[in-house]
Design a protein around this motif. Structure first.
Motif, PDB file in Angstrom:
ATOM      1  N   THR A   1       0.827  -1.210   0.000  1.00 34.64           N
ATOM      2  CA  THR A   1       0.000   0.000   0.000  1.00 34.64           C
ATOM      3  C   THR A   1       0.857   1.254   0.000  1.00 34.64           C
ATOM      4  OG1 THR A   1      -0.077   0.020   2.409  1.00 34.64           O
ATOM      5  CG2 THR A   1      -1.832  -1.175   1.286  1.00 34.64           C
ATOM      6  N   ALA A   2       0.215   2.355  -0.338  1.00 40.32           N
ATOM      7  CA  ALA A   2       0.858   3.666  -0.244  1.00 40.32           C
ATOM      8  C   ALA A   2      -0.218   4.694   0.065  1.00 40.32           C
ATOM      9  CB  ALA A   2       1.588   4.010  -1.540  1.00 40.32           C
ATOM     10  N   TYR A   3       0.206   5.784   0.710  1.00 35.52           N
ATOM     11  CA  TYR A   3      -0.732   6.807   1.153  1.00 35.52           C
ATOM     12  C   TYR A   3      -0.192   8.199   0.885  1.00 35.52           C
ATOM     13  CZ  TYR A   3      -2.748   2.953   3.810  1.00 35.52           C
ATOM     14  OH  TYR A   3      -3.309   1.757   4.177  1.00 35.52           O
ATOM     15  N   ALA A   4      -1.097   9.121   0.657  1.00 34.85           N
ATOM     16  CA  ALA A   4      -0.728  10.522   0.618  1.00 34.85           C
ATOM     17  C   ALA A   4      -0.283  10.946   2.012  1.00 34.85           C
ATOM     18  CB  ALA A   4      -1.927  11.358   0.167  1.00 34.85           C
ATOM     19  N   ASP A   5       0.655  11.867   2.076  1.00 32.67           N
ATOM     20  CA  ASP A   5       1.168  12.308   3.371  1.00 32.67           C
ATOM     21  C   ASP A   5       0.051  12.841   4.263  1.00 32.67           C
ATOM     22  OD1 ASP A   5       4.319  13.669   2.084  1.00 32.67           O
ATOM     23  OD2 ASP A   5       3.749  11.630   2.665  1.00 32.67           O
ATOM     24  N   SER A   6      -0.933  13.471   3.656  1.00 32.18           N
ATOM     25  CA  SER A   6      -1.994  14.113   4.427  1.00 32.18           C
ATOM     26  C   SER A   6      -2.900  13.112   5.149  1.00 32.18           C
ATOM     27  CB  SER A   6      -2.846  14.997   3.519  1.00 32.18           C
ATOM     28  OG  SER A   6      -3.409  14.231   2.470  1.00 32.18           O
ATOM     29  N   VAL A   7      -2.852  11.836   4.751  1.00 37.00           N
ATOM     30  CA  VAL A   7      -3.746  10.848   5.374  1.00 37.00           C
ATOM     31  C   VAL A   7      -2.995   9.734   6.081  1.00 37.00           C
ATOM     32  CG1 VAL A   7      -5.464  11.336   3.579  1.00 37.00           C
ATOM     33  CG2 VAL A   7      -3.990   9.319   3.356  1.00 37.00           C
ATOM     34  N   LYS A   8      -1.684   9.742   5.985  1.00 38.00           N
ATOM     35  CA  LYS A   8      -0.908   8.679   6.638  1.00 38.00           C
ATOM     36  C   LYS A   8      -1.184   8.643   8.137  1.00 38.00           C
ATOM     37  CE  LYS A   8       2.980   8.292   3.437  1.00 38.00           C
ATOM     38  NZ  LYS A   8       4.411   8.642   3.180  1.00 38.00           N
ATOM     39  N   GLY A   9      -1.381   7.437   8.636  1.00 39.27           N
ATOM     40  CA  GLY A   9      -1.675   7.263  10.051  1.00 39.27           C
ATOM     41  C   GLY A   9      -3.135   7.413  10.396  1.00 39.27           C
ATOM     42  N   ARG A  10      -3.942   7.885   9.453  1.00 39.34           N
ATOM     43  CA  ARG A  10      -5.377   8.065   9.712  1.00 39.34           C
ATOM     44  C   ARG A  10      -6.224   7.174   8.811  1.00 39.34           C
ATOM     45  NH1 ARG A  10      -7.772  12.784   8.625  1.00 39.34           N
ATOM     46  NH2 ARG A  10      -6.316  13.373   6.954  1.00 39.34           N
ATOM     47  N   PHE A  11      -5.795   6.950   7.589  1.00 40.46           N
ATOM     48  CA  PHE A  11      -6.544   6.153   6.611  1.00 40.46           C
ATOM     49  C   PHE A  11      -5.852   4.810   6.406  1.00 40.46           C
ATOM     50  CE2 PHE A  11      -8.609   9.818   3.953  1.00 40.46           C
ATOM     51  CZ  PHE A  11      -9.068  10.398   5.126  1.00 40.46           C
ATOM     52  N   THR A  12      -6.662   3.780   6.164  1.00 39.86           N
ATOM     53  CA  THR A  12      -6.133   2.455   5.877  1.00 39.86           C
ATOM     54  C   THR A  12      -6.890   1.857   4.701  1.00 39.86           C
ATOM     55  OG1 THR A  12      -5.606   2.091   8.210  1.00 39.86           O
ATOM     56  CG2 THR A  12      -5.650   0.161   6.781  1.00 39.86           C
ATOM     57  N   ILE A  13      -6.139   1.440   3.689  1.00 41.10           N
ATOM     58  CA  ILE A  13      -6.737   0.778   2.538  1.00 41.10           C
ATOM     59  C   ILE A  13      -6.567  -0.725   2.696  1.00 41.10           C
ATOM     60  CG2 ILE A  13      -4.642   0.900   1.123  1.00 41.10           C
ATOM     61  CD1 ILE A  13      -6.455   1.450  -1.312  1.00 41.10           C
ATOM     62  N   SER A  14      -7.577  -1.478   2.312  1.00 42.25           N
ATOM     63  CA  SER A  14      -7.506  -2.932   2.437  1.00 42.25           C
ATOM     64  C   SER A  14      -8.405  -3.576   1.392  1.00 42.25           C
ATOM     65  CB  SER A  14      -7.931  -3.378   3.841  1.00 42.25           C
ATOM     66  OG  SER A  14      -9.275  -3.034   4.094  1.00 42.25           O
ATOM     67  N   THR A  15      -8.233  -4.863   1.212  1.00 42.45           N
ATOM     68  CA  THR A  15      -9.051  -5.583   0.235  1.00 42.45           C
ATOM     69  C   THR A  15      -9.660  -6.829   0.863  1.00 42.45           C
ATOM     70  OG1 THR A  15      -7.284  -7.018  -0.572  1.00 42.45           O
ATOM     71  CG2 THR A  15      -7.498  -4.884  -1.616  1.00 42.45           C
ATOM     72  N   ASN A  16     -10.789  -7.206   0.315  1.00 37.59           N
ATOM     73  CA  ASN A  16     -11.356  -8.522   0.558  1.00 37.59           C
ATOM     74  C   ASN A  16     -11.466  -9.157  -0.825  1.00 37.59           C
ATOM     75  OD1 ASN A  16     -13.061 -10.768   0.861  1.00 37.59           O
ATOM     76  ND2 ASN A  16     -14.045  -9.860   2.652  1.00 37.59           N
ATOM     77  N   ASN A  17     -10.447  -9.886  -1.199  1.00 36.45           N
ATOM     78  CA  ASN A  17     -10.400 -10.419  -2.559  1.00 36.45           C
ATOM     79  C   ASN A  17     -11.559 -11.386  -2.830  1.00 36.45           C
ATOM     80  OD1 ASN A  17      -8.066  -8.950  -2.570  1.00 36.45           O
ATOM     81  ND2 ASN A  17      -6.843 -10.536  -3.586  1.00 36.45           N
ATOM     82  N   ALA A  18     -12.015 -12.082  -1.811  1.00 40.24           N
ATOM     83  CA  ALA A  18     -13.126 -13.020  -1.999  1.00 40.24           C
ATOM     84  C   ALA A  18     -14.407 -12.286  -2.371  1.00 40.24           C
ATOM     85  CB  ALA A  18     -13.334 -13.842  -0.739  1.00 40.24           C
TER      86      ALA A  18
END
Length: 129
Positions: A58-75
């Protein structure tokens, strides 16, 4: 044809949380990438976060690091953006996007997905102070 459906936006007070979902179809989920972008009124669309749906990097914009989390449910062919400690500056229309051609995309260190092939419709996030 890749299709994306974003949902989960809404109105929240500063400090609150929301979870955005992006349901994806027509997409090889374990071989490509999904990104979240946002566009505030009068501003250009910018990258928020992106994820390699194969290895989960994953990667994040500096403005959201530590606050936003991206994840997937591949199923479930779904990508999420968990947004915590929201600020008024996070107010924007949020879009998910798919890069569906292997080796034709790049997720920058600042969470911007290059090589987008398809966009979902936006979902409005409004953070009140």
């Amino acid at each position: 044809e890749v299709q994306l459906q974003a949902s989960g936006g809404g109105l929240v007070q500063a400090g609150g949380s929301l979870r955005l979902s992006c349901a994806v179809s027509g997409f090889t989920f374990d071989a490509n990438a999904i990104g979240w972008f946002r566009q505030a009124p009068g501003k250009e669309r910018g990258g928020v976060s992106c994820i390699n749906t194969n290895d989960g990097s994953t990667a994040y914009a500096d403005s959201v690091k530590g606050r936003f989390t991206i994840s997937t449910n591949n199923a479930k062919n779904t990508v999420y953006l968990q947004m915590n400690n929201l600020k008024p500056g996070d107010t924007a229309v949020y879009y998910c996007a798919a890069a569906a051609r292997p080796r034709n995309w790049y997720c920058t260190g600042n969470g911007y997905l290059l090589g987008v092939d398809a966009w979902g419709q936006g979902t409005q996030v409004t953070v009140s102070s």
